[in-house]
Design an enzyme around this catalytic site. Structure first.
Site, short mmCIF file in Angstrom:
data_model
loop_
_atom_site.label_atom_id
_atom_site.label_comp_id
_atom_site.label_asym_id
_atom_site.label_seq_id
_atom_site.Cartn_x
_atom_site.Cartn_y
_atom_site.Cartn_z
N GLN A 202 61.87 44.56 27.93
CA GLN A 202 62.11 45.77 28.71
C GLN A 202 63.61 46.00 28.89
OE1 GLN A 202 58.65 44.28 31.58
NE2 GLN A 202 59.63 46.10 32.44
N ARG A 315 62.40 44.59 47.94
CA ARG A 315 61.40 45.65 47.80
C ARG A 315 60.16 45.36 48.65
NH1 ARG A 315 60.33 50.30 44.75
NH2 ARG A 315 62.32 50.13 43.68
N THR A 477 66.49 49.37 43.66
CA THR A 477 67.10 49.22 44.98
C THR A 477 68.54 48.72 44.88
OG1 THR A 477 66.15 47.03 45.19
CG2 THR A 477 64.89 48.87 46.10
N GLU A 748 54.30 52.24 38.63
CA GLU A 748 53.88 51.20 39.56
C GLU A 748 53.05 51.68 40.76
OE1 GLU A 748 58.12 50.17 39.73
OE2 GLU A 748 57.43 48.10 39.85
N1 MTE Z 1 51.94 50.62 31.34
C1 MTE Z 1 51.64 49.95 30.21
N2 MTE Z 1 50.69 50.43 29.39
N3 MTE Z 1 52.26 48.77 29.89
C2 MTE Z 1 53.22 48.22 30.72
O1 MTE Z 1 53.78 47.17 30.41
N4 MTE Z 1 54.50 48.45 32.82
C3 MTE Z 1 54.51 49.02 34.17
C4 MTE Z 1 54.32 50.53 34.11
N5 MTE Z 1 53.19 50.86 33.28
C5 MTE Z 1 53.55 48.91 31.93
C6 MTE Z 1 52.89 50.15 32.18
C7 MTE Z 1 55.73 48.75 34.91
S1 MTE Z 1 55.87 47.27 35.71
C8 MTE Z 1 56.73 49.67 35.02
S2 MTE Z 1 58.10 49.38 35.97
C9 MTE Z 1 56.67 50.96 34.32
O2 MTE Z 1 55.49 51.09 33.55
C10 MTE Z 1 57.89 51.07 33.42
O3 MTE Z 1 57.88 52.22 32.66
P1 MTE Z 1 58.36 53.65 33.20
O4 MTE Z 1 59.55 53.42 34.06
O5 MTE Z 1 58.65 54.39 31.97
O6 MTE Z 1 57.19 54.19 33.98
N1 HPA Z 2 62.50 47.48 40.69
C1 HPA Z 2 62.18 46.95 39.51
N2 HPA Z 2 62.99 46.21 38.80
C2 HPA Z 2 64.20 45.97 39.30
C3 HPA Z 2 64.59 46.47 40.53
C4 HPA Z 2 63.70 47.27 41.27
O1 HPA Z 2 63.99 47.77 42.38
N3 HPA Z 2 65.84 46.03 40.76
C5 HPA Z 2 66.17 45.28 39.70
N4 HPA Z 2 65.18 45.24 38.81
MO1 MOS Z 3 58.26 47.03 36.50
S1 MOS Z 3 57.79 45.41 37.67
O1 MOS Z 3 59.63 47.46 37.55
O2 MOS Z 3 58.96 46.25 35.18
#
Ligand code: MTE
Ligand code: HPA
Ligand code: MOS
Length: 806
Positions: A202, A315, A477, A748
């Protein structure tokens, strides 16, 4: 605004949908095998705590096909990693802190050769007693980082004055990410000491930075590429780094391409999980069920190193109050160090663990006061609407309890009910509306009554209905992380390459970015290609995390595309013989309303001939966010995402098993960029939350070895655990100001909607007891835990009958 042809806001499918189902979508292990490829197999510590006395490699090196065994001494640069603090050796030095902590990398021609060598590697240790739980860590004074405190008003006075006081303790367990694709990286050495790393991460920049430090070279030597991930869920925010750095180390030492790809078993043993939390709290409510004061001590089990723990703890504190206005409070969070894998980001990032605390208090207050649990929660929402009580009219506002003297903002906030524990105001709490609409569309009142009637006539099977509102803060954050970039290239046939700093893990980020780009340039989506995420296209990126991928990268993509469009506009106007402001870009055509048009491709050719640049970078940083951790005050979030869920369960009094009969969700994604993708995110997040709360349970032996390291022993939710009737809707007509096209982050927040299963189970379990008895349910709510709670409440009901008879 969107045009009828806009790819935004309407029906869509995931940009890799066909690739996912046909197998054509490439993951790290699917990339063409480079010539001379070697395999790297990490070997971890056999003990949870001890001294590393020696690693004898001779027998392992003698295995045919084995080329090297790399140890800490083979690291040419700095043998240190860590996303916040560099407190982890990449390969162990003298001390061992957890089973599976990286000790060596065996490099060989095949996985089989490496495994045979791993059997022969002799790791000599002096084992010491390990700390394996939060309780042991507190007893031993084993902490990580500094405490985080938020306070407001006189919480003791508020509790003393409360009509109802509740004290509680709560433990929540860890959760393995169980992404379908385990940690993987392929490193390929290039000329001049350069290195290309393909990683399932990521956070490509983190890998670039860490690898440069490990190798002792400049960052510009290293390019990190991410084709896509087969899931990350937070588990590849910081912890993909180790395996990529190991592949890089071996590739540089041996000058051969090296791939590291973990088996499921190794992945589960070596990588950190969701943080287990333990907390105790005291809450005070008035007779109407409105919370007056809340004191919480919350402890996060960080595992052996710091990793992202301080941010996760933060958080958790930011979400301790969830959706509720709490006038007087004191929250203290600490992280403890234990001898387990270093726990890390996992969807919700501490938010779910924090919310569980106040939700426990809310459930118990409703049971004690005999107020409907959804109604009691409603009365506590942010905003003045919560003061209305449906049948009996408005309630009196409780007198302020400022800290002896004056905290003017607190006093002023009491009537508006807008101030969070960290002093950010909640301007637009959408929960009263969501609450009303969800309860109505899901027929809440009638179903609750039906369930109570069902439970009265059904001795062995009981049902329950649980409600959960969610308010989740959007932004990293750590404010500096809220920035992103994009690089858009237009070719003279009108086709476009889109680069942005985010990574695709299945969440649909690339689909959204493609739609934003096509919309902005007014070209069909088939003309845009989203490129592999790469650190040589967009530098210095943040992790794709905190649900902010599309907010941040979307704005950067929009800006890059807008710049290109505006650069082309004067030329288009000239070619079309019209004023620039009359030129429109849509569906691959550049046209004047009611007049002439040329194709976008023609315009790009003309631009090239006029020597106008056809590439642009875009950059975005979220405005207006700050947080002072020492003071516990600031505006950490750009906005809040909201949602609510109702979960109906049926529980067997014979076995403790349960089924989820029906789930209704109403979730706020603003004006959805791609509604199908968002719906998928909501469903997936809910099910993943359900897994954490009901069936996933991590078990270690007394020496700290994980016993649940595969799907046979670690039960993730399967299709049979999905709600039989699953109704997800998106809040209508709810655009969000200052976010890309009015949308809201979705990754999330819906995870926490699954917490509704707990009040649902409590409702059902209460049916096995007697009015006024509180269920005592521990997490995770496995059949064993539920059966224990049923037997406990039955025993208390019998005891009450006996004592009543005496
Ligand atoms: N959805 C899928 N299919 N696979 C993933 O790994 N990760 C989740 C969410 N949805 C995830 C997912 C997490 S922890 C986060 S922070 C967000 O997707 C990250 O992507 P975005 O910021 O583009 O929503
Ligand atoms: N959310 C998710 N991932 C992170 C954050 C947060 O607030 N800060 C640093 N990594
Ligand atoms: Mo999601 S736990 O912020 O990768």
């Amino acid at each position: 605004m969107s045009t009828p042809q806009s790819p935004l806001h309407g029906p869509s499918r995931h940009e890799s949908a066909h690739g996912h189902v046909s197998g054509a979508a490439r993951y790290v292990d699917d990339l063409p095998r480079p010539g001379g490829l070697l395999i790297g197999l990490p070997v971890g510590s056999p003990v949870a705590r001890g001294r590393l006395k020696a690693v004898n490699c001779a027998a392992a090196l003698a295995v045919p096909g084995v080329h090297a065994v790399l140890l800490a001494r083979d690291v040419p640069g700095h043998n240190r990693l860590g996303p916040i603090v560099h407190d982890e050796p990449l390969l162990a030095e003298d001390e061992l802190y957890a089973v599976g902590q990286l000790v060596a990398l065996i490099v060989g021609e095949s996985v089989a050769a490496c495994r045979a060598a791993a059997q022969k590697l002799e790791i000599v240790v002096d084992e010491a007693p390990a700390i394996l739980s939060v309780a042991d860590a507190i007893a031993a004074g084993s902490y990580l980082g500094t405490p985080h405190v938020m306070r407001r008003g006189d919480v003791e006075a508020a509790l003393a004055r409360a009509a109802l006081q509740i004290e509680g303790e709560l433990a929540s367990g860890g959760q393995d990410h169980f992404y379908l694709e385990t940690q993987a990286a392929l490193a390929i050495p290039g000329e001049d000491g350069s290195l290309e790393i393909h990683s399932s991460t990521q956070h490509p920049t983190e890998i670039q930075v860490a690898t440069a430090e490990i190798l002792g070279c400049d960052r510009n030597r290293i390019v990190v590429l991410v084709p896509r991930m087969g899931g990350g869920f937070g588990g590849k925010e910081s912890q993909a780094t180790h395996f990529a750095a190991l592949a890089a180390l071996a590739a540089v030492r041996l000058q051969r391409p090296v791939k590291v790809w973990l088996s499921r078993e190794l992945d589960m043993q070596m990588t950190g999980k969701r943080h287990p939390f333990w907390s105790r709290y005291r809450a005070g409510f008035d007779a109407h069920g409105r919370i007056l004061g809340l004191e919480v001590f919350i402890y996060a089990d960080g595992g052996w190193s710091i990793d992202l723990t301080p941010a996760i703890l933060d958080r958790a504190l930011f979400h301790l109050a969830n959706a509720y206005y709490v006038p007087a409070l004191r929250f203290e969070g600490r992280a403890v160090r234990t001898n387990t894998a270093s726990n890390t980001a996992f969807r919700g990032f501490g938010g779910p663990q924090g919310m569980l605390v106040i939700e426990d208090a809310m459930s118990r207050a409703a049971e004690r006061l005999g107020i409907d649990p959804a109604e009691l929660r409603r009365r506590n929402y942010y905003g003045p609407e919560a003061l209305q009580v449906s049948d009996s009219g408005p309630l009196a506002v409780d007198a302020p309890l400022p800290e002896g003297e004056l905290d003017e903002r607190v006093v002023a906030s009491l009537h508006g009910r807008k101030l969070t524990p960290y002093y950010q105001t909640v301007e637009d709490c959408r929960l009263p509306r969501i609450h009303r609409e969800l309860l109505q569309q899901a027929d809440y009142a009638a179903r609750r009554a039906e369930i109570d009637a069902f439970n009265a006539r059904s001795p062995l099977v009981k049902r329950g209905l649980g409600f959960m509102p969610v308010k989740f803060g959007i932004s990293f954050t750590n404010s500096v992380l809220n920035q992103a970039g994009a690089l858009v290239l237009i070719y003279t046939d009108g086709s476009v390459q889109l680069n942005h700093g985010g990574t695709e893990m299945g969440q649909g980020l690339h689909s959204k970015m493609l739609a934003v780009c096509a919309h902005e340039l007014g070209v069909p989506e088939r003309c845009v290609r989203v490129m592999t995420t790469a650190t040589d296209k967009v530098p210095n990126t943040s992790a794709t995390a905190a649900s902010s991928g599309s907010d941040l990268n979307g704005a950067a993509v929009q800006r890059a595309c807008a710049e290109l469009r505006e650069r082309l506009r004067p030329l288009a106007a000239e070619l079309l013989g019209a004023a620039p402001e009359l030129v429109g870009f849509s569906d691959g055509q550049v046209s004047v309303v009611g007049g002439r048009s040329i194709s976008f491709a023609e315009l790009t050719r003309a631009a090239w001939a006029r020597r106008i640049s056809l590439s642009a970078a875009g950059y975005y940083a979220t405005p207006g966010i700050v947080y002072d951790r020492e003071a516990g005050r600031g505006k950490p979030f750009h906005y809040f995402a909201y949602g609510a869920a109702l979960t109906e369960v049926e529980v067997s009094g014979l076995t403790g098993e349960h089924r989820v009969l029906r789930v209704d969700i109403l979730h706020d994604v603003g004006r959805s960029l791609l509604p199908n993708i968002d719906r998928g995110q909501i469903e997936g997040a809910y099910i993943q939350g359900l897994g954490w709360l009901t069936c996933e349970e991590l078990v270690w032996d007394p020496r700290g070895r994980l016993l649940t390291h595969g799907p046979s022993t670690y039960k993730i939710p399967a299709v049979g655990d999905a709600p039989e009737d699953f109704r997800v809707s998106l809040l209508r007509d709810a655009p969000q100001a200052d976010v890309i096209h009015g949308s809201k982050a979705v990754g999330e927040p819906p995870f926490m909607l699954a917490i509704s299963v707990i009040p649902a189970l409590r409702h059902a379990i209460a049916g096995f007891g007697e009015a006024g008895l509180e269920p005592r349910l521990t997490l995770p709510c496995t059949p064993e835990a539920i059966l224990r709670a049923i037997e406990d409440i039955r025993a208390r009901a019998r005891a009450a009958q006996v004592s009543a008879a005496e």
